[in-house]
Design an enzyme around this catalytic site. Structure first.
Site, PDB file in Angstrom:
ATOM      1  N   ASP A   1       0.827  -1.206   0.000  1.00  0.00           N
ATOM      2  CA  ASP A   1       0.000   0.000   0.000  1.00  0.00           C
ATOM      3  C   ASP A   1       0.863   1.258   0.000  1.00  0.00           C
ATOM      4  OD1 ASP A   1      -2.059   1.789   0.187  1.00  0.00           O
ATOM      5  OD2 ASP A   1      -2.516   1.390   2.278  1.00  0.00           O
TER       6      ASP A   1
ATOM      7  N   ASP B   1      -1.659   5.759  -6.153  1.00  0.00           N
ATOM      8  CA  ASP B   1      -2.039   4.855  -5.064  1.00  0.00           C
ATOM      9  C   ASP B   1      -2.170   3.428  -5.580  1.00  0.00           C
ATOM     10  OD1 ASP B   1      -2.880   3.946  -2.558  1.00  0.00           O
ATOM     11  OD2 ASP B   1      -4.985   4.294  -3.048  1.00  0.00           O
TER      12      ASP B   1
END
Length: 500
Positions: free
Chosen positions: A149, A376
């Site tokens: 992440d 992201d």
């Protein structure tokens, strides 16, 4: 032929010499220091004795060492190992409606993070387009599956405090009592200030063993809490050898509840590998030892068989990175309200080569920290500010020559009927970035199959007055992305993803 073999052996020897010298004096990433120290001495004196036969007697050993290390061990001449971790993607892929639901929820969590004053952002696991990394933690190593992440800093794993763990599935959690190198940070250590704490948070400074407790609540009531700890991790380097890295800071979560950390979207992961810009992210901790950069290639996970994607940390990861002329770069921007995220600046957008009438202020970060665009890995779809999205959507509708689908897939504004069309011709979307580089993904990165014979535009609007724009992992597929924290820039290239 003998001369060629001699040169090859010499080059191999010098590479080993430089590698061990560099590791011993600057990184110390291997545990067995004594062994490698004597090995280094052997190599050094062997080299000295060989050169001394032809060198002047006035040359000192120290000068000779400096000459060899500075000239032979130039970074351009020696390849320093880097970490190479396969990125896994679980199948089957969620339905388009669930993708949109998970991504929309993730964006609400990302927006909510701005209210936290702590420099750490805990791992967000929402979204069904996650990529996973195997992490071997502890002594002996325990294999754990973590969500990769880039939108979070904290590395945390699900922990178990069981004493007799014979009936406990070792793949379900990290068994802290089974590791001889596990150690919580103390609550009075400066490192403990890097994580948010539960309330009340007593800290007995007079006791030797006062663990640093962390707690991170989510907007939906989910929480992960436990001990902020340190542990040894075992990783593979590009040279094929293992590197044992001490004192990896991570959250040992004994209490994890709620959909953000244990629901269906978590997809069986044991925790989160935060790759954000903060000091305790996985990339920051290891970057200090392997070079302060990391890169990844996200391959198309809808293909069968699914090609392998890789996360690489440190070094000149492959020839495309080392030959910077093949890379395009854009500066990484900073948002003081959200220091974790990798922001990039968009100057303008194009559809089919035509520049769209979008005000530059639509893409900017305002004084309150709202707006801006982040890269992201944990979001699947791409989200644009509402004003920009409407212009992009209208441009596609004008330029697409394929008939619309009889029914729209719920949540999507543009769906096409591609039945009987093997290779549909679709307009190209591109973004001109700060620094004048151009990011131009292929149409398959933003038109997805939502049903048999139906493709929909995989871009969504976000309220530009509140949220952030996101370039999701679907839009990133097929690109080598290099996050260079030293030079504060993002590099990207359509070449290099095929290079493992």
């Amino acid at each position: 032929m003998a001369l060629i073999e001699s040169k090859t052996k010499t080059r191999r020897f010098l590479s080993l010499y430089c590698l061990y010298t560099h590791s011993l004096f600057f990184h110390f990433i291997y545990l067995d220091y004594v062994f490698f120290f004597f090995l280094f001495l052997f190599f050094f004196f062997f080299l000295v004795s060989s050169i001394a036969m032809v060198a002047s007697s006035s040359v000192s050993l120290f000068s000779l060492f400096l000459f060899v290390f500075v000239n032979v061990c130039d970074p351009q001449n020696v390849t320093v190992p880097y970490l190479k971790l396969p990125l896994l993607h679980k199948t089957p892929l969620a339905s388009p409606s669930k993708l949109l639901y998970y991504d929309t929820y993730r964006l609400s969590v990302l927006r909510g993070r701005q209210s936290f004053k702590s420099p750490v952002v805990s791992g967000a696991s929402t979204g069904s387009g996650q990529y996973f990394v195997d992490l071997h933690l502890g002594t002996p190593p325990q294999r754990l599956l973590l969500v990769a992440d880039t939108g979070s800093d904290l590395v945390w794993v699900r922990c178990s405090s069981c004493k007799n763990c014979t009936n406990h599935d070792p793949r379900s959690a990290f068994l802290a009592r089974h590791s001889s190198t596990f150690s919580p940070h103390h609550c009075y250590e400066s490192s403990c200030r890097l994580v948010p704490h539960p309330k009340p948070n007593p800290c007995n400074r007079t006791r030797l063993h006062s663990p640093c407790r962390y707690e991170y609540p989510y907007a939906d009531g989910s929480v992960t809490s436990g001990f902020f700890s340190k542990e040894t991790t075992t990783l593979n380097t590009s040279s094929g050898k293992e590197a044992k890295l001490r004192s990896l800071a991570f959250g040992c979560g004994f209490r994890n509840s709620g959909p953000s950390v244990s629901g269906p979207s978590f997809n069986g992961a044991n925790g989160v590998m935060g790759l954000g810009r903060g000091p305790i992210s996985f990339s920051s901790q290891l970057g200090r030892r392997f070079g302060n950069k990391f890169s990844y290639c996200l391959m198309d996970y809808t293909l069968a068989p699914t090609p392998t994607s890789y996360l690489m940390i440190g070094g000149e990861q492959n020839e495309v990175v080392s030959k910077g002329s093949r890379m395009s770069f854009t500066p990484l921007q900073t948002n003081r309200f959200s220091p974790t995220f990798y922001y990039i600046g968009i100057k303008s957008a194009f559809v089919g080569g035509a520049k769209l009438p979008i005000s530059p202020t639509v893409w900017s970060i305002d004084e309150s920290g709202n707006g801006g665009t982040v890269i992201d890995s944990g979001t699947t779809l791409t989200f644009l500010p509402e004003p920009a999205y409407r212009v992009v959507l209208a441009a596609f509708r004008r330029r697409v020559k394929i008939p619309s689908a009889a029914e729209l897939t719920p949540g999507f504004d543009l769906c096409l009927n591609v039945s009987g069309v093997s290779r549909p011709s679709l307009p190209r979307l591109s973004f001109k970035l700060v620094g004048n580089s151009v990011f131009a993904p292929p149409p398959r990165n933003y038109f997805i199959d939502t049903a048999d014979g139906v493709k929909c535009l995989a871009i969504q609007p976000v309220n530009s007055g509140e949220g952030i724009s996101v370039i999701g992992n679907l839009m990133q597929q097929g690109f080598l992305l290099v996050f260079d924290k030293d030079k504060l820039r993002l590099g990207f290239s359509r070449r290099g993803c095929a290079v493992p």
